[in-house]
Write an enzyme that holds these catalytic residues in place. Structure first.
Site, mmCIF file in Angstrom:
data_model
loop_
_atom_site.group_PDB
_atom_site.id
_atom_site.type_symbol
_atom_site.label_atom_id
_atom_site.label_comp_id
_atom_site.label_asym_id
_atom_site.label_seq_id
_atom_site.Cartn_x
_atom_site.Cartn_y
_atom_site.Cartn_z
ATOM 1 N N LYS A 1 -23.291 -12.013 -28.342
ATOM 2 C CA LYS A 1 -23.424 -12.995 -29.418
ATOM 3 C C LYS A 1 -24.901 -13.313 -29.680
ATOM 4 C CE LYS A 1 -18.865 -15.000 -28.646
ATOM 5 N NZ LYS A 1 -18.415 -14.430 -27.376
ATOM 6 N N GLU B 1 -8.344 -10.662 -26.778
ATOM 7 C CA GLU B 1 -8.504 -12.001 -26.201
ATOM 8 C C GLU B 1 -7.866 -13.055 -27.110
ATOM 9 O OE1 GLU B 1 -11.724 -14.458 -27.261
ATOM 10 O OE2 GLU B 1 -13.112 -12.747 -27.333
#
EC number: 4.2.1.70
Length: 303
Positions: free
Chosen positions: A159, A25
């Site tokens: 996360k 990404e």
């Protein structure tokens, strides 16, 4: 499709020679780290993938094209430009049509990788269900994408700033396998611990590649999450990082920061409050994921 997709020379050659390719990404470059650390990190991660037998394909949107693999000057543009759009599925066609520079999130990188027939994608951590979802309904598009796009995402879990139990529940509802690599516990990005047990774990890249092959053979829709814990020597203690995250979340709430702005704000605050320790951990876990992602892609390619 050819008018929109632009392969780098290296990726084009890898395609022609049927070499294993790993997608990367670009949001982590434009929104996750300061310059020049972001370029250094991106270059090092690409080299790690090459060293482990695969070809890296960093993905971004530039000048109306889906770039599958970035040339050196394109990486610099992405890392050093102001107003780079953070592109998820929602913004994808608009950024392409207006020819803006766009960095891809997990969701949009999965879209691009799927369009380019690249099955394996390395990132830091996936998005998920945000804390306080009961009042905000803030759920990352990453989870919906994982439910429908056939890309295997190698990450250090979700996360730590997220509501991890609800994130796992959402993935289960979407039918997304979450496979721990040498762990039966969901890693929580900065730390190896979350207290959340996984249904599946695997001890080697070949077994993971075989699972992906069977899934493809049966044409089962959706992605796979490979949860790869940060190396022990680079992790932060759970109590330490949890206290920092709590402070950062309270600041975000007080300032009314939500939606796609919340993750970069929170990660930036965590870097600040941890005196840069979290940034070091972030870089190390991405490097660790790149090693595993390349090994899985090579094993899959040999099948």
């Amino acid at each position: 499709m050819k008018q929109y997709i632009d392969f780098s020379k290296e990726v084009k050659q890898a395609k022609a020679e049927n070499k294993p390719i790993v997608a990367l990404e670009s949001t982590i470059i434009s929104h996750g780290m300061p310059y020049p650390q972001n370029v250094e990190m991106a270059t090092k991660v690409e080299n790690i993938i090459r060293k482990n037998g695969a070809i890296p394909a960093t993905i971004a949107l530039i000048d109306g094209k889906i770039k599958i693999g970035l040339e050196k000057e394109e990486l610099e543009l992405l890392a050093n430009s102001d107003n780079v759009a953070k592109v998820s599925r929602r913004d994808f066609t608009e950024v392409l049509a207006t020819k803006r520079v766009g960095a891809t999130t997990v969701a949009s990188t999965m879209m691009c990788a799927d369009l380019a027939a690249i099955q394996f994608f390395v990132t830091g951590g996936i998005g998920g269900v945000h804390r306080g979802v009961e009042s905000t309904m803030d759920i990352s598009a990453d989870l919906e994408e994982l439910g429908k796009t056939n890309v295997t995402v190698i990450c250090a879990g979700a996360k730590s700033i997220l509501d991890l139990p609800k994130t796992m529940e959402y993935l289960e509802t979407q039918g997304v396998p979450v496979i721990g690599y040498k762990t039966d516990e969901l890693p929580a990005f900065f730390t190896r611990e979350s207290g959340i047990k996984l249904n599946s774990s695997s001890e080697n890249p070949e077994d993971i590649a075989r699972i992906c092959k069977v899934k493809n053979d049966l044409d089962i829709e959706g992605g796979v999450v490979i949860a790869n814990p940060v190396p022990k020597e680079d992790e932060l203690s759970k109590s330490y990082i949890d206290s920092i995250i709590e402070e950062a979340v309270k600041e975000a709430e007080a300032l009314g920061i939500s939606g796609k702005d919340s993750t970069p704000f929170l990660l930036g605050k965590i870097v600040e409050k941890s005196d840069g320790k979290s940034l070091h951990t972030n870089i190390k876990l991405v490097e660790n994921n790149a090693i595993l992602g390349a090994k899985i892609a090579v094993a899959f390619n040999q099948m």
